[in-house]
Design a protein around this motif. Structure first.
Motif, short mmCIF file in Angstrom:
data_model
loop_
_atom_site.label_atom_id
_atom_site.label_comp_id
_atom_site.label_asym_id
_atom_site.label_seq_id
_atom_site.Cartn_x
_atom_site.Cartn_y
_atom_site.Cartn_z
N ASP A 59 15.79 38.52 -80.39
CA ASP A 59 15.26 38.56 -79.02
C ASP A 59 13.80 39.00 -79.01
N SER A 62 11.48 36.26 -80.35
CA SER A 62 11.30 35.21 -79.35
C SER A 62 10.34 35.65 -78.25
N GLU A 63 10.54 36.86 -77.74
CA GLU A 63 9.65 37.38 -76.70
C GLU A 63 8.22 37.53 -77.21
N LEU A 65 6.73 35.83 -79.62
CA LEU A 65 6.13 34.50 -79.76
C LEU A 65 5.68 33.98 -78.40
N HIS A 66 6.54 34.08 -77.40
CA HIS A 66 6.18 33.60 -76.07
C HIS A 66 5.00 34.38 -75.49
N ALA A 67 4.98 35.68 -75.67
CA ALA A 67 3.88 36.50 -75.16
C ALA A 67 2.56 36.12 -75.84
N LEU A 69 1.84 33.21 -77.25
CA LEU A 69 1.45 31.87 -76.81
C LEU A 69 0.87 31.88 -75.40
N ARG A 70 1.46 32.70 -74.51
CA ARG A 70 0.91 32.81 -73.16
C ARG A 70 -0.50 33.38 -73.19
N ALA A 85 1.77 40.23 -78.47
CA ALA A 85 2.87 39.97 -79.40
C ALA A 85 3.56 41.27 -79.82
#
Length: 104
Positions: A59, A62-63, A65-67, A69-70, A85
């Motif tokens: 989890d 994943s969070e 990576l998304h942070a 990328l944003r 990140a």
């Protein structure tokens, strides 16, 4: 020595990132020690702790990576992308230290 060429805000941002990584390192080591102590019976630990340990890593990754990328998508500087990140990991390690040490 001329200080006109030095960017102190960039240096401060790098120091803050280093501080976040250092805290993450210390908290991670504390979580590892507390979980190990629980697994060998030195501390009371929930029976689901090993499963929780594995699930939270996926989890957090994943969070993170998304942070990242944003932040990169917004055109943030590299240190801010790294800081974004790290936040999901820091959130979990901080919570784990509190929970496992009985301080939370």
């Amino acid at each position: 020595m001329s200080f006109g060429m030095m960017n102190f805000s960039a240096m401060q941002a790098q120091l803050l990132l280093w501080q976040q990584m250092t805290r993450l390192t210390w908290e991670s080591q504390m979580v590892i020690a507390l979980r190990t102590a629980g697994m060998i019976g030195l501390l009371r630990q929930d029976a689901a702790e090993p499963q929780r340990m594995v699930i939270e890593k996926a989890d957090a990754a994943s969070e993170a990576l998304h942070a990242a990328l944003r932040a990169a998508g917004r055109g943030e500087r590299a240190d801010r992308v790294m800081a974004a990140a790290l936040r999901p990991y820091r959130k979990r390690t901080r919570a784990n230290v509190r929970r496992l040490s009985g301080k939370g």
